[in-house]
Design a protein around this motif. Structure first.
Motif, PDB file in Angstrom:
ATOM      1  N   VAL A 106      -6.557  49.029 -59.040  1.00 37.41           N
ATOM      2  CA  VAL A 106      -6.880  47.600 -58.994  1.00 37.41           C
ATOM      3  C   VAL A 106      -7.924  47.235 -60.043  1.00 37.41           C
ATOM      4  CG1 VAL A 106      -7.977  45.821 -57.566  1.00 37.41           C
ATOM      5  CG2 VAL A 106      -6.197  47.275 -56.598  1.00 37.41           C
ATOM      6  N   SER A 107      -8.931  48.092 -60.227  1.00 37.86           N
ATOM      7  CA  SER A 107     -10.025  47.716 -61.120  1.00 37.86           C
ATOM      8  C   SER A 107      -9.747  47.999 -62.595  1.00 37.86           C
ATOM      9  CB  SER A 107     -11.315  48.420 -60.696  1.00 37.86           C
ATOM     10  OG  SER A 107     -11.180  49.816 -60.837  1.00 37.86           O
ATOM     11  N   HIS A 108      -8.850  48.914 -62.902  1.00 35.85           N
ATOM     12  CA  HIS A 108      -8.661  49.299 -64.294  1.00 35.85           C
ATOM     13  C   HIS A 108      -7.305  48.920 -64.873  1.00 35.85           C
ATOM     14  CE1 HIS A 108     -12.338  51.563 -64.088  1.00 35.85           C
ATOM     15  NE2 HIS A 108     -11.871  52.321 -63.113  1.00 35.85           N
ATOM     16  N   HIS A 109      -6.373  48.517 -64.051  1.00 38.41           N
ATOM     17  CA  HIS A 109      -5.017  48.362 -64.560  1.00 38.41           C
ATOM     18  C   HIS A 109      -4.491  46.948 -64.365  1.00 38.41           C
ATOM     19  CE1 HIS A 109      -5.651  52.556 -64.716  1.00 38.41           C
ATOM     20  NE2 HIS A 109      -4.403  52.946 -64.698  1.00 38.41           N
ATOM     21  N   LYS A 110      -3.217  46.891 -64.290  1.00 35.71           N
ATOM     22  CA  LYS A 110      -2.501  45.620 -64.227  1.00 35.71           C
ATOM     23  C   LYS A 110      -2.702  44.892 -62.905  1.00 35.71           C
ATOM     24  CE  LYS A 110       1.512  48.260 -62.800  1.00 35.71           C
ATOM     25  NZ  LYS A 110       0.766  49.296 -62.230  1.00 35.71           N
ATOM     26  N   GLU A 111      -1.997  43.787 -62.804  1.00 37.62           N
ATOM     27  CA  GLU A 111      -2.061  43.015 -61.561  1.00 37.62           C
ATOM     28  C   GLU A 111      -1.363  43.778 -60.436  1.00 37.62           C
ATOM     29  OE1 GLU A 111      -0.929  38.971 -61.706  1.00 37.62           O
ATOM     30  OE2 GLU A 111      -1.857  38.632 -63.657  1.00 37.62           O
ATOM     31  N   PRO A 112      -1.749  43.482 -59.198  1.00 34.30           N
ATOM     32  CA  PRO A 112      -1.142  44.181 -58.053  1.00 34.30           C
ATOM     33  C   PRO A 112       0.377  43.994 -58.005  1.00 34.30           C
ATOM     34  CG  PRO A 112      -3.069  42.951 -57.367  1.00 34.30           C
ATOM     35  CD  PRO A 112      -2.799  42.574 -58.792  1.00 34.30           C
ATOM     36  N   ASP A 113       1.064  45.045 -57.596  1.00 37.44           N
ATOM     37  CA  ASP A 113       2.515  44.987 -57.447  1.00 37.44           C
ATOM     38  C   ASP A 113       2.909  45.748 -56.177  1.00 37.44           C
ATOM     39  OD1 ASP A 113       1.978  47.555 -58.221  1.00 37.44           O
ATOM     40  OD2 ASP A 113       3.341  47.581 -59.929  1.00 37.44           O
ATOM     41  N   ALA A 114       4.171  46.141 -56.082  1.00 35.29           N
ATOM     42  CA  ALA A 114       4.648  46.840 -54.881  1.00 35.29           C
ATOM     43  C   ALA A 114       3.955  48.188 -54.715  1.00 35.29           C
ATOM     44  CB  ALA A 114       6.162  47.023 -54.957  1.00 35.29           C
ATOM     45  N   GLY A 115       3.537  48.808 -55.809  1.00 37.77           N
ATOM     46  CA  GLY A 115       2.833  50.088 -55.729  1.00 37.77           C
ATOM     47  C   GLY A 115       1.560  49.979 -54.908  1.00 37.77           C
ATOM     48  N   LEU A 116       0.897  48.839 -55.021  1.00 37.95           N
ATOM     49  CA  LEU A 116      -0.309  48.591 -54.243  1.00 37.95           C
ATOM     50  C   LEU A 116       0.003  48.606 -52.745  1.00 37.95           C
ATOM     51  CD1 LEU A 116      -3.342  47.695 -54.359  1.00 37.95           C
ATOM     52  CD2 LEU A 116      -2.467  45.362 -54.246  1.00 37.95           C
ATOM     53  N   LEU A 117       1.125  48.000 -52.370  1.00 36.74           N
ATOM     54  CA  LEU A 117       1.530  47.998 -50.961  1.00 36.74           C
ATOM     55  C   LEU A 117       1.873  49.408 -50.484  1.00 36.74           C
ATOM     56  CD1 LEU A 117       3.725  44.777 -50.777  1.00 36.74           C
ATOM     57  CD2 LEU A 117       1.426  45.135 -49.877  1.00 36.74           C
ATOM     58  N   TYR A 118       2.491  50.206 -51.342  1.00 40.28           N
ATOM     59  CA  TYR A 118       2.820  51.586 -50.965  1.00 40.28           C
ATOM     60  C   TYR A 118       1.560  52.405 -50.705  1.00 40.28           C
ATOM     61  CZ  TYR A 118       7.537  50.514 -52.631  1.00 40.28           C
ATOM     62  OH  TYR A 118       8.770  49.956 -52.818  1.00 40.28           O
ATOM     63  N   VAL A 119       0.566  52.258 -51.562  1.00 38.20           N
ATOM     64  CA  VAL A 119      -0.683  53.001 -51.379  1.00 38.20           C
ATOM     65  C   VAL A 119      -1.386  52.541 -50.101  1.00 38.20           C
ATOM     66  CG1 VAL A 119      -2.960  53.471 -52.356  1.00 38.20           C
ATOM     67  CG2 VAL A 119      -0.957  53.488 -53.836  1.00 38.20           C
ATOM     68  N   CYS A 120      -1.439  51.232 -49.889  1.00 33.74           N
ATOM     69  CA  CYS A 120      -2.059  50.714 -48.663  1.00 33.74           C
ATOM     70  C   CYS A 120      -1.291  51.168 -47.426  1.00 33.74           C
ATOM     71  CB  CYS A 120      -2.134  49.191 -48.700  1.00 33.74           C
ATOM     72  SG  CYS A 120      -3.284  48.556 -49.930  1.00 33.74           S
ATOM     73  N   GLY A 121       0.028  51.189 -47.505  1.00 33.16           N
ATOM     74  CA  GLY A 121       0.843  51.685 -46.395  1.00 33.16           C
ATOM     75  C   GLY A 121       0.590  53.165 -46.136  1.00 33.16           C
ATOM     76  N   GLY A 122       0.395  53.917 -47.200  1.00 34.70           N
ATOM     77  CA  GLY A 122       0.078  55.341 -47.050  1.00 34.70           C
ATOM     78  C   GLY A 122      -1.253  55.546 -46.347  1.00 34.70           C
ATOM     79  N   ILE A 123      -2.245  54.750 -46.735  1.00 40.14           N
ATOM     80  CA  ILE A 123      -3.556  54.837 -46.079  1.00 40.14           C
ATOM     81  C   ILE A 123      -3.436  54.469 -44.605  1.00 40.14           C
ATOM     82  CG2 ILE A 123      -5.873  53.829 -45.991  1.00 40.14           C
ATOM     83  CD1 ILE A 123      -5.696  53.536 -49.071  1.00 40.14           C
TER      84      ILE A 123
END
Length: 154
Positions: A106-123
């Motif tokens: 989130v802090s170093h790369h592009k805008e949030p996408d589906a990958g962000l949801l996958y990581v949050c779902g994993g957590i």
């Protein structure tokens, strides 16, 4: 009958000796591996810390990496004392690693996408797993209770 009695005694003695030698080899490897993993974890933490001081700046990613090293060191210590690996610690390391990935992404790369949801779902899935493991160990305790020194509590 006496002819076979000495052979049976010899077989039992050989079996006992082989068991003792096998147990010695397994325990020696066990302790060497624990010391190795502990030393490598401590070395990696020190190198990371020195690198952070050399750069003059510390990011949240760096702090979370130090927490991962701390949790790995705690796992080695607990395993060394009790010969048991609490699965919760592995789950904590995984949550910290995914959190580090999430913050870095989130802090170093592009805008949030589906990958962000996958990581949050994993957590979320890992947090739920911790809840299940803790509930199961409370509801269905192990038949043996072991204290921090590795001795069975009666």
């Amino acid at each position: 009958m006496d002819n076979l009695n000495w052979a049976d005694k010899l077989r039992k003695k050989l079996h006992c000796s082989a068991d003792s030698l096998g147990n010695l080899c397994v325990e020696a490897f066990h302790y060497l591996a624990l010391f190795g993993i502990g030393a490598i974890t401590a070395y990696a933490a020190v190198v990371t810390f020195i690198r952070m001081l050399g750069e003059g700046s510390i990011s949240v990613d760096d702090i979370l990496l130090l927490f991962i090293y701390l949790e790995l060191g705690a796992m080695v210590g607990i395993y060394f004392k009790t010969n048991h690996m609490p699965i919760r610690f592995l789950l904590y390391v995984a949550i910290t690693a995914l959190t580090r990935l999430l913050i870095g992404d989130v802090s170093h790369h592009k805008e949030p996408d589906a990958g962000l949801l996958y990581v949050c779902g994993g957590i979320l899935l890992l947090a739920f797993s911790i809840f299940v493991v803790r509930f199961a160990s409370y509801k269905y305790p192990s038949t043996k209770s072991i204290d921090t020194s590795g001795k069975e509590i009666t």
